[in-house]
Design an enzyme around this catalytic site. Structure first.
Site, PDB file in Angstrom:
ATOM      1  N   VAL A  76      14.480 -40.113 -65.576  1.00  0.00           N
ATOM      2  CA  VAL A  76      15.221 -39.205 -64.646  1.00  0.00           C
ATOM      3  C   VAL A  76      16.246 -39.551 -63.739  1.00  0.00           C
ATOM      4  O   VAL A  76      16.431 -40.705 -63.441  1.00  0.00           O
ATOM      5  CB  VAL A  76      13.939 -38.534 -63.866  1.00  0.00           C
ATOM      6  CG1 VAL A  76      13.178 -37.845 -64.631  1.00  0.00           C
ATOM      7  CG2 VAL A  76      13.540 -39.615 -62.734  1.00  0.00           C
ATOM      8  N   CYS A  77      17.065 -38.345 -63.401  1.00  0.00           N
ATOM      9  CA  CYS A  77      18.326 -38.681 -62.319  1.00  0.00           C
ATOM     10  C   CYS A  77      18.438 -37.449 -61.856  1.00  0.00           C
ATOM     11  O   CYS A  77      17.772 -36.510 -61.908  1.00  0.00           O
ATOM     12  CB  CYS A  77      19.476 -39.196 -63.128  1.00  0.00           C
ATOM     13  SG  CYS A  77      20.407 -38.350 -64.302  1.00  0.00           S
ATOM     14  N   GLN A  78      19.367 -37.170 -60.776  1.00  0.00           N
ATOM     15  CA  GLN A  78      19.746 -35.852 -60.230  1.00  0.00           C
ATOM     16  C   GLN A  78      20.212 -34.844 -61.387  1.00  0.00           C
ATOM     17  O   GLN A  78      19.575 -33.833 -61.146  1.00  0.00           O
ATOM     18  CB  GLN A  78      20.963 -36.141 -59.386  1.00  0.00           C
ATOM     19  CG  GLN A  78      21.055 -34.879 -58.316  1.00  0.00           C
ATOM     20  CD  GLN A  78      22.312 -35.039 -57.358  1.00  0.00           C
ATOM     21  OE1 GLN A  78      22.668 -36.172 -57.326  1.00  0.00           O
ATOM     22  NE2 GLN A  78      22.426 -34.034 -56.512  1.00  0.00           N
ATOM     23  N   GLY A  80      20.511 -35.383 -64.718  1.00  0.00           N
ATOM     24  CA  GLY A  80      20.348 -35.763 -66.124  1.00  0.00           C
ATOM     25  C   GLY A  80      21.540 -36.539 -66.913  1.00  0.00           C
ATOM     26  O   GLY A  80      21.535 -36.605 -68.329  1.00  0.00           O
ATOM     27  N   LEU A 105      16.373 -33.806 -61.831  1.00  0.00           N
ATOM     28  CA  LEU A 105      15.380 -33.589 -60.426  1.00  0.00           C
ATOM     29  C   LEU A 105      15.878 -32.238 -60.117  1.00  0.00           C
ATOM     30  O   LEU A 105      14.995 -31.431 -59.702  1.00  0.00           O
ATOM     31  CB  LEU A 105      15.301 -34.586 -59.888  1.00  0.00           C
ATOM     32  CG  LEU A 105      14.768 -36.018 -60.320  1.00  0.00           C
ATOM     33  CD1 LEU A 105      14.861 -36.902 -59.124  1.00  0.00           C
ATOM     34  CD2 LEU A 105      13.276 -35.678 -60.453  1.00  0.00           C
TER      35      LEU A 105
END
Length: 114
Positions: A76-78, A80, A105
Site C-alpha cells: 500500500v501507499c497513498q 497506489g 489508502l
C-alpha cells in the site's frame, strides 16, 4: 518500443491487485494480512492501517525482508503508484503473491467515509 521488466506497467489482474472494498472486507473479518506500506515514515506515522513500513526507495534486490516468498503481501501507499513500483520490484526479487492496493489508502479512506 523495448523496455526493461522494471519499467513495464504492472498488469492488472486478480493476482496482482486488490481493491479497497476487498481489503476493507478482509480487515473487517479480522483476516491476518501481511501489509507492506511503502510510503515515507512520516506519512506512515501520520496515518496507517498497520503492517510493516519500508519506503519504496529502501526496497532493493539486496534488502533483507522478513517475508516468505510464497506468502501474500498487500502493498500500500497513498495513491497506489509507489506500491505498484514496489510490487514490480518484489516480483523481480522472487515474491510470488504480491498485491497492489488499487487507488491506495486514499481509496480505502473514501469507502470508509461512505
Amino acid at each position: 518500443m523495448l523496455c526493461c521488466p522494471t519499467t513495464r506497467p504492472l498488469q492488472k489482474n486478480n493476482n496482482m491487485e486488490i481493491s479497497a472494498h476487498e481489503l476493507k472486507s478482509r480487515i473487517s473479518a479480522k483476516e491476518e494480512l501481511t501489509i507492506l506500506d511503502v510510503r515515507d515514515a512520516l506519512e506512515f506515522y501520520t496515518f496507517n492501517i498497520g503492517g510493516t513500513n519500508i519506503p519504496v526507495g529502501k526496497l532493493t534486490k539486496t534488502a533483507d525482508l522478513d517475508f516468505e516468498k510464497e506468502d501474500e503481501l498487500v502493498v500500500v501507499c497513498q495513491r497506489g503508484i509507489r506500491s505498484r513500483t514496489a510490487c514490480r520490484l518484489l516480483h523481480s526479487m522472487g515474491y510470488k503473491n504480491v498485491k497492489n492496493l488499487t487507488g491506495g489508502l486514499l481509496a480505502l479512506q473514501r469507502i470508509n467515509n461512505e
